[in-house]
Structure formats: C-alpha cells, structure tokens
Design a protein around this motif. Structure first.
Motif, short mmCIF file in Angstrom:
data_model
loop_
_atom_site.label_atom_id
_atom_site.label_comp_id
_atom_site.label_asym_id
_atom_site.label_seq_id
_atom_site.Cartn_x
_atom_site.Cartn_y
_atom_site.Cartn_z
N HIS A 229 -14.73 17.06 15.87
CA HIS A 229 -14.07 15.92 15.22
C HIS A 229 -14.95 14.67 15.31
O HIS A 229 -15.11 13.95 14.33
N ARG A 232 -17.76 15.03 12.77
CA ARG A 232 -17.45 15.02 11.33
C ARG A 232 -16.95 13.67 10.85
O ARG A 232 -17.22 13.28 9.70
N VAL A 233 -16.23 12.93 11.69
CA VAL A 233 -15.74 11.61 11.28
C VAL A 233 -16.89 10.67 10.91
O VAL A 233 -16.82 9.98 9.89
N LEU A 236 -18.10 11.63 7.40
CA LEU A 236 -17.16 11.25 6.34
C LEU A 236 -17.11 9.74 6.17
O LEU A 236 -17.03 9.23 5.04
N ALA A 465 -11.17 8.23 7.11
CA ALA A 465 -12.02 9.35 7.55
C ALA A 465 -11.35 10.11 8.68
O ALA A 465 -11.35 11.36 8.70
N ASP A 466 -10.76 9.40 9.64
CA ASP A 466 -10.12 10.04 10.79
C ASP A 466 -8.94 10.89 10.35
O ASP A 466 -8.75 12.02 10.83
N GLU A 469 -10.13 14.04 8.10
CA GLU A 469 -10.78 15.07 8.92
C GLU A 469 -9.73 15.86 9.69
O GLU A 469 -9.80 17.09 9.76
N ALA A 473 -9.12 19.88 9.19
CA ALA A 473 -9.82 20.61 10.26
C ALA A 473 -9.23 22.00 10.42
O ALA A 473 -8.02 22.20 10.31
N TYR A 517 -17.44 15.87 0.93
CA TYR A 517 -17.17 16.27 2.31
C TYR A 517 -16.79 17.75 2.39
O TYR A 517 -17.29 18.49 3.26
#
Length: 536
Positions: A229, A232-233, A236, A465-466, A469, A473, A517
C-alpha cells in the motif's frame, strides 16, 4: 604573459564568473556540461572528457560522464541523452597493481596535472585507445591537459581531460601553454567543490530516500493485508499530479510542480502512513470481526459444537426414559441441531464483515446470543459474549468504533512524527501533504477536520490515491479486489457527499488516471470500464 596583462585580467574575471555559475547549478548533468564548457572556453580546447571516480563491485574506476569534440560535432553524456559507449577505466589492474598506463587513471592516482604536447610521442603512457579512436574517426588527437578534481579532503572525485588546444587565429592544434595551467587548476578546484557539494547533496538525498522506503516497507511488512500500500499510493499520487500539471483548462490549469515540488510530494506520499508503526499489529491484520490475536470465531464454533453435543445427549436421555416418544424426539433433535448449525453458519458469515450489516441481521445475532451452553464445570455460559455480540454487529468492515479510532490515531502519530523532523525549506510541506489524506472536503474527516479550502492540492490528491488504492487492492482479506466500475462508483458517491475534491475527481476520471494505474498495478479482469459517462 604578465600578471597585469589584459589577457590575465580577462581570465581572472572569467574564472570568477565561471565559479559563481558552477556554485549555483543544481542539476548534475548541466553542472558536468558547465565544467567542460568553461574548461574548453578558457583553454581553447577542441574536445574534452569529464570522468567521475566511482566504486563498483569493490573496485574504483573512472566513469565517463560527458564527452565532447567540436571538430567531430560529437557530444555524448550529460543532457544530450546519448550514452557514452566506453567502459569505465579501473584504477587498479586485475593483478591489483596501480594502472599508470592510462593518462586519466595515472592523473587520478598521482593527483597531479599532466600536460602532454603530443600523445603519439608520450612513451610513458598508453594512448592505444586514443589512437584506435583516431583511426575510426580520422581525427588526430595531439595535445592533452589532464587535471585531477579533488574535494576539500584532498580526495580525487574525478578527472577533467582536455584535448587539442587550438590557436585562436589559425585553428591549428597546439600544445596547452604552461601559463594556462594555474588557471585550469583554479577552475578544477572550483569545479571539484561544486561537484563534491552536488555529490554530497545527492548522497544525502539517496540516504533519505532509502530511509523513507525502509519505513514504508516496514509498515507494509507489519501486515500482509496492506502489503505494498505504501508503495502504490506514491505511484498513484504522482499519476494524479502529472495529470494536474498537464491540465489545459479548469481550476488546475495553473497547477505546476518544479523539481523540488515533485520531490516534496514524493517524500510525503511515501511517508503518508508512517504513524502505522505505532498501530497494534492485530488491528492491521484484523481480517474478521472476531479476530484479535487469533480468529475468535473458532472459539464460538467450539461452543456450538459443545451445545449440539449437549442437546443430542439431552434428547438421547429422553429417548431412553420414553421409548414410545423416540420418533418425535429424534425429529425434534434433528431440527434443533440443524437450527444450531444454521445459526453457527450465520455467525461465520457475519464474522467476515462486508459493506453493510442490516438491522435484521444484528437482531438475529442478539437472538442467537440468548442461547446458553454448559462449560466443563457444568456452568451455563452464553453462546456469545457481550463483546462478541458487539463485534459481530459492526456495520461495515471488521473494525469496531473503538478499534477504528485506534487505527485513525495513526494519522495523529504520522503528523507528530513528521512535524518533529527538521525538514529543510524545500520539504516543509511534507507533514501537511502526508497528514491530510483522511480529511474530507466538508470538514468531517480526521484528524483535524479540515475543509477543502484549508487543504493544498497535493493533500487532496493523496486522499483520492489512498482511497482508490484501498478499494482496488487484492490483498484485503475482508473483501475481494473491486473492479474499476465499482471503485469509480464509490468515488463518485464520495464526490457527491463532498468527501473528496470534485475537481480532482473529474480530472482523475477524464484524464483516465484510473486506467493508467490499473494497467500498471491491477489484475486485467479489474479493468472493466467501457465508458466513463456514467461516472461524470
């Protein structure tokens, strides 16, 4: 040439001008070019090469950083984008002896300037590589001026090599005059200071970057359910920021990020969840409602098993005492055990969590909790404790209100951690960017309850973004990975509820950030959007 001659005065002022320019340059590739430009300009050299001393596989070697030849219209390395096809020059041979044959490595080893009038006549040095280059290009390398670049500790950090000084009038190749050597030495000193500062800055930045990523990896390692996480954040967030920088119209058309701004955003996004280091592991790993250190549903299932056995034993005793009632009692026993099995199955399903727990299901949990079983001492105990009932009636997901508050506290810890760090001026907005990704545009978020106009664009970007994701996920045990249509639908509702920034949502949608993404990080079957019209 006397000290007061016009030529010396011109060179003196030119050297000051160059030193000032070198000290203010922050781009490493452009710094390389400025050093070589200045050296060629002062010495009227036709060509030149700048090497940096680097360690690879435990061996020191001079690596080509920029190479130029005016007569051949050749520029390699630097900002040209054209790589230099020559291998690094090792300072030591394979047998461990110093490599004094090559003029560049010889200069690095001796820390002395070398002024060669004609390479083809220099018997103490190996110019076979130079001659091979000349044979391929038809060039004639003649005079060489090779200067070590030493830092403030006297350590060699690179070598500057100039080729073929030119007569300004005739343009013929001549030897580098000896009276230019002090000027070149002074230039090399200024260049070395600028270069060393740049190297130290880059080393510091590399260390900070590595430290930041170690923290992010440690957070992800705390839980397999949120693994990657923190990696990836940032990716993004940068995709959203890139789309914002490219916006030609609308509220974001003037948004732009320079090199320092990009770095600040990158640091903040990598550190956005650093406060989770203080979050108990069992909360990060809470895959079911009853999961604490272990999944408590197994204990509940054991109670049901015991209760079923107790019910069966009770009926068997009745059958023994009333043989005529055996058929009826058998039917009642099967029915009651089936009901218990169904209740147990319902509890298992409720334990998994989800998007919504209805009032009807909550009522059934409470009704089941009224059942009792006898423990090993024969004492009646409820089939579900009050805490288990409370957990099983959680509306959404697997976390209770108190547990969610503990999770939410990671934002307070994140801000406390980041605000305690002495960030330099170009990173002072890191706490604000990283600490705002759970705020909502209507002020109902946490930890500060900020509203939209109190938040910067990057902080609002990180919030989207948070969320996106987390929705998509594939590692979350309490839900399958959402497809893009479902995730965009949720973001759309959050936009309508004034929870996320509407302008950034529109950009996220129309610039197809979600698609970029998904192609990089998601499974192919998650990318199921035919048209974005339904999500506008």
């Amino acid at each position: 040439m006397t000290a007061s001659s016009p030529m010396n005065r011109d060179l003196f002022w030119r050297l000051i001008e160059i030193s000032t320019a070198l000290s203010s340059e922050r781009n490493t590739a452009r710094l390389f070019e400025k050093i070589l430009d200045a050296a060629q300009d002062i010495t009227h050299a036709d060509g030149g090469t700048l090497y940096l001393l680097k360690e690879k596989n435990g061996r020191l070697a001079l690596e080509f950083e920029i190479m130029r030849n005016n007569s051949l219209s050749l520029t390699l390395g630097g900002t040209s984008g054209r790589p230099i096809p020559f291998a690094p020059l090792p300072l030591l041979r394979d047998d461990g002896t110093p490599n004094h044959n090559n003029i560049a490595t010889h200069t690095a080893l001796t820390k002395r300037m070398e002024n060669i009038e004609d390479a083809y006549c220099a018997e103490h040095l190996d110019f076979s590589g130079t001659k091979a280059f000349d044979a391929r290009t038809g060039y004639r390398s003649k005079s060489f001026l090779t200067v070590p670049l030493c830092n403030h500790e006297g350590e060699v950090i690179g070598v500057l090599q100039l080729v073929n000084a030119k007569n300004p009038q005739t343009r013929e190749s001549i030897a580098f005059p000896q009276d230019i050597e002090p000027i070149v030495a002074a230039l090399a000193s200024s260049a070395a200071i600028a270069l060393d500062n740049q190297i130290l800055l880059q080393d510091t930045r590399d260390l900070l970057d590595a430290f930041i990523k170690v923290i992010a990896q440690a957070i992800d390692a705390k839980s397999s359910h949120t693994s990657a996480h923190c990696q990836r954040v940032p990716a993004l967030t940068e995709l959203i920021a890139e789309a914002a920088c490219q916006a030609a119209e609308g509220p974001l058309q003037s948004f732009n990020l320079n090199e320092n701004d990009w770095y600040e955003l990158r640091v903040a996004s990598w550190l956005h969840d650093c406060g989770k280091l203080a979050t108990p592991d069992y909360l990060l790993d809470k895959s079911t409602k009853l999961h604490l250190l272990i999944d408590g549903v197994e204990t509940v299932k054991t109670r049901f098993t015991a209760l079923m056995a107790q019910v069966e034993a009770g009926y068997l005793r009745q059958m023994r005492d009333n043989p005529a009632q055996i058929p009826v009692l058998e039917e009642l026993m099967r029915e009651e055990i089936a009901n218990l099995a169904d209740d147990c199955q319902f509890i298992e399903k409720a334990n998994k969590g989800g998007e919504f727990m209805s009032d009807e299901h909550k009522a059934r949990v409470r009704q089941i909790a009224e059942r009792c079983w006898k423990d090993h001492l024969g004492v009646e105990q409820p089939i579900l404790t009050e805490q288990e009932v409370s957990f099983l009636c959680i509306d959404r997901g697997t976390l209770s209100f108190d547990e969610r508050q503990k999770i939410n506290d990671h934002m307070k810890v994140t801000i406390q951690m980041l605000e305690s760090l002495p960030f330099p001026k170009n990173l002072q907005r890191v706490p604000e960017y990283a600490g705002g990704h759970h705020e909502k545009m209507d002020g109902t978020g946490f930890p500060k309850g900020l509203k939209r106009d109190q938040m910067s664009w990057p902080a609002r970007m990180m919030a989207i973004a948070d969320i996106f994701e987390a929705l998509t996920a594939s590692e979350r045990p309490y839900k399958p990975p959402m497809k893009i249509t479902q995730a965009l639908g949720i973001l759309q509702r959050m936009r309508d509820q004034n929870h996320i920034d509407p302008d950034l949502y529109q950009l996220f949608l129309t610039a197809r950030v979600w698609e970029q993404y998904a192609k990089r990080f998601l499974k192919p079957e998650q990318l199921d959007v035919d048209s974005i019209d339904a999500y506008r």
